[in-house]
Design a protein around this motif. Sequence first.
Motif, PDB file in Angstrom:
ATOM      1  N   GLN A   1       0.870  -1.108   0.079  1.00 49.47           N
ATOM      2  CA  GLN A   1       0.012  -0.189   0.092  1.00 49.47           C
ATOM      3  C   GLN A   1       0.911   1.295  -0.057  1.00 49.47           C
ATOM      4  O   GLN A   1       0.404   2.273  -0.629  1.00 49.47           O
ATOM      5  N   LYS A   2       2.052   1.132   0.588  1.00 42.25           N
ATOM      6  CA  LYS A   2       2.771   2.382   0.897  1.00 42.25           C
ATOM      7  C   LYS A   2       3.704   2.778  -0.337  1.00 42.25           C
ATOM      8  O   LYS A   2       3.839   3.807  -0.819  1.00 42.25           O
ATOM      9  N   ASP A   3       4.150   1.665  -0.997  1.00 42.77           N
ATOM     10  CA  ASP A   3       4.854   1.798  -2.037  1.00 42.77           C
ATOM     11  C   ASP A   3       4.318   1.704  -3.559  1.00 42.77           C
ATOM     12  O   ASP A   3       4.917   1.652  -4.767  1.00 42.77           O
ATOM     13  N   GLY A   4       3.008   1.219  -3.536  1.00 46.38           N
ATOM     14  CA  GLY A   4       2.404   0.988  -4.799  1.00 46.38           C
ATOM     15  C   GLY A   4       2.511   0.143  -5.784  1.00 46.38           C
ATOM     16  O   GLY A   4       2.386  -0.218  -6.908  1.00 46.38           O
ATOM     17  N   ARG A   5       3.012  -1.030  -5.122  1.00 39.42           N
ATOM     18  CA  ARG A   5       3.152  -2.442  -5.764  1.00 39.42           C
ATOM     19  C   ARG A   5       1.890  -3.155  -5.667  1.00 39.42           C
ATOM     20  O   ARG A   5       1.850  -4.078  -5.091  1.00 39.42           O
ATOM     21  N   PHE A   6       0.878  -2.967  -6.466  1.00 33.07           N
ATOM     22  CA  PHE A   6      -0.323  -3.369  -6.288  1.00 33.07           C
ATOM     23  C   PHE A   6      -1.205  -3.137  -7.613  1.00 33.07           C
ATOM     24  O   PHE A   6      -0.887  -1.942  -8.314  1.00 33.07           O
ATOM     25  N   GLY A   7      -1.908  -4.061  -8.033  1.00 32.67           N
ATOM     26  CA  GLY A   7      -2.973  -3.494  -9.179  1.00 32.67           C
ATOM     27  C   GLY A   7      -4.232  -3.120  -8.699  1.00 32.67           C
ATOM     28  O   GLY A   7      -4.630  -2.128  -8.707  1.00 32.67           O
ATOM     29  N   LEU A   8      -4.851  -4.109  -7.670  1.00 34.30           N
ATOM     30  CA  LEU A   8      -5.772  -4.074  -6.886  1.00 34.30           C
ATOM     31  C   LEU A   8      -5.618  -4.474  -5.391  1.00 34.30           C
ATOM     32  O   LEU A   8      -4.746  -5.342  -5.442  1.00 34.30           O
ATOM     33  N   ILE A   9      -5.879  -3.835  -4.475  1.00 26.16           N
ATOM     34  CA  ILE A   9      -5.548  -4.019  -3.070  1.00 26.16           C
ATOM     35  C   ILE A   9      -6.691  -3.741  -2.293  1.00 26.16           C
ATOM     36  O   ILE A   9      -7.280  -2.713  -2.580  1.00 26.16           O
ATOM     37  N   PHE A  10      -6.910  -4.526  -1.182  1.00 24.95           N
ATOM     38  CA  PHE A  10      -7.850  -4.176  -0.367  1.00 24.95           C
ATOM     39  C   PHE A  10      -8.000  -2.934   0.504  1.00 24.95           C
ATOM     40  O   PHE A  10      -6.692  -2.826   1.003  1.00 24.95           O
ATOM     41  N   GLY A  11      -8.748  -2.314   0.944  1.00 29.11           N
ATOM     42  CA  GLY A  11      -8.597  -1.312   1.853  1.00 29.11           C
ATOM     43  C   GLY A  11     -10.043  -0.982   2.557  1.00 29.11           C
ATOM     44  O   GLY A  11     -10.892  -1.602   2.029  1.00 29.11           O
ATOM     45  N   GLU A  12      -9.941  -0.059   3.434  1.00 26.63           N
ATOM     46  CA  GLU A  12     -11.165   0.406   3.762  1.00 26.63           C
ATOM     47  C   GLU A  12     -11.117   1.887   4.135  1.00 26.63           C
ATOM     48  O   GLU A  12     -10.147   2.465   4.773  1.00 26.63           O
ATOM     49  N   THR A  13     -12.478   2.673   4.032  1.00 27.56           N
ATOM     50  CA  THR A  13     -12.261   3.994   4.607  1.00 27.56           C
ATOM     51  C   THR A  13     -12.029   3.528   6.390  1.00 27.56           C
ATOM     52  O   THR A  13     -12.359   2.355   6.771  1.00 27.56           O
TER      53      THR A  13
ATOM     54  N   HIS B   1       0.201   6.030   1.776  1.00 29.58           N
ATOM     55  CA  HIS B   1      -1.027   5.464   1.812  1.00 29.58           C
ATOM     56  C   HIS B   1      -1.592   4.768   0.579  1.00 29.58           C
ATOM     57  O   HIS B   1      -1.185   5.484  -0.599  1.00 29.58           O
ATOM     58  N   ALA B   2      -2.262   3.947   0.410  1.00 30.03           N
ATOM     59  CA  ALA B   2      -2.398   3.203  -0.942  1.00 30.03           C
ATOM     60  C   ALA B   2      -3.397   4.213  -1.710  1.00 30.03           C
ATOM     61  O   ALA B   2      -3.578   4.018  -2.711  1.00 30.03           O
ATOM     62  N   ASP B   3      -4.274   4.893  -1.114  1.00 30.78           N
ATOM     63  CA  ASP B   3      -5.010   6.139  -1.826  1.00 30.78           C
ATOM     64  C   ASP B   3      -4.259   6.888  -2.675  1.00 30.78           C
ATOM     65  O   ASP B   3      -4.548   7.130  -3.800  1.00 30.78           O
ATOM     66  N   TYR B   4      -3.199   7.452  -2.108  1.00 30.24           N
ATOM     67  CA  TYR B   4      -2.081   8.231  -2.731  1.00 30.24           C
ATOM     68  C   TYR B   4      -1.921   7.408  -3.841  1.00 30.24           C
ATOM     69  O   TYR B   4      -1.399   7.964  -4.982  1.00 30.24           O
TER      70      TYR B   4
END
Length: 526
Positions: free
Chosen positions: A405-417, A436-439
């Motif tokens: 989530q922090k470094d952007g190594r994902f295509g789709l990743i789980f999260g929650e508000t 953060h994954a949102d950024y």
Amino acid sequence: MSKLASLAVAVFLAFAVAPAASQTLTYSWPTNVGPLNPHLYAPNQMFAQASVYEPLVKYRADGTIAPWLATAWTVSADGRTYDFTLRPGVTFSDGTPFDAAAVKANFDAILANRARHDWLDLTRQIDRTEIAGPLAFRLVLKHPHDPTLRELALPRPFRFVSPAAMGEGGTTAAGLKAPVGTGPWRLVATRLGVSDTFAANPSYWGGKPGFERLVVKVIPDPNTRAIALQTGEIDLVYGAAGQIPSEAFLRLRAQAPAFSAAVSTPLATRVLALNSARSPTDDPAVRLAINRAVDKDTLVRTVLDGIEPRADFLFAPSVPDADLGLAPHGFDPAAAETLLDAAGWVQQADGVRAKGGRALAVELDFVGTNAQQKAIAEVIQADLARIGIAVRLVGEEESAILARQKDGRFGLIFGETWGPPYDPASFLSAMRAPSHADYQAQKGLPDKAGIDAAITAALAATDPAERKRLTAKVLTALHETAVYLPISHAVAIEVHRSTVAGVAFGATLNEIPFAGMHPASATAGR
């Protein structure tokens, strides 16, 4: 002394020192709770931090802010100066007085590591802190900041550790000597990979907790946790619905009166973040197609057993400033295929689309020990396969998912508000922080700078109408660019054995009101 007499004395001492079994509440968590530094993040677990450390003000379920370690406060006309009157007679569990000097020492320690907390705009807005009297603390901001009181109520970082527990490094990872707060619980023992034990704080200003001990057993697997509850190894399951499989929750709920179970009102939104800076989800058509292709109604009914309601937007309409009247993307696999066709993604013989020699393949990352995330991921994988998108599932430890989530190594990743009191202001504020994954998910959007600017302006707005307009601008942009796939509105669940009473939901997902729980046998005396 005879051997028999010695044995009798030993038995007496054992019972005198150790609390009775009925005075121990046993809970579970996937990992140890961590060193419980109130001003740091992982591996510190938020529910445990909130059990030991307290805020100046408390967020209530109705959205209002109540006095806590501060009994009153005033805000200057320009919205920049907050004067707090502190609660008299409060001490930390080591006997150190809680006063304005202690509050300032904690703010100083937090701000000494300001960059660590740059996801939270309040840390950037603080100009200075002052001791205005023994029980009078002043907080001065650079600019007005609407969510100030709500952010002071968060489980971290604005909570208070005894100044006597701070080393030369303050509250850095190496600086904290011991986890000493003003809260109802004290961490007294940790066995790595086994358990953490808390004792009731005998000097707690808010009254003695109903149990003498709180034992948090380390149980990573949700199925094992459900079995532990059923066999009596633990007394309580509490937290996000993934704490135990939904079918186990329904089964135990049906076993009244041996077990009691409940579901909270919706507290947050479960989403997948879609990486706009990484192929193939850098293509807006792909993100929109993903949103159209997932059958959320069936997912909610089959995987979540109807416990969590379907979500169509990043925030529920009940969240302040979030009811915008936008049209949901909706489930329409034919429209999804049309979007991909128009964008040049051509169906291949193996069923996977491709463009320019590139397969339409994405990676979906989830916490491997979370049975609920795994089941949702498998449904999404099947739904996307039907429109020609190949999904590779990657289940890893929570720490590894946090790193992605922090470094952007994902295509789709789980999260929650983050739920109340974070939503919407604090959650939107954190979208501007690269950690953060949102950024990371948003940074490929052409108007990322404009989105961040609107967030900054909304946080500083003193006019509610202007704040709502700016928030609407941000949420509309995120919805239209389909950078999130909302799945369901997350709830908290709790299941407890009949030996425990006083179980109730807290105002947030991250604070568990252990102190109000007590042995069922003690109910009659309350």
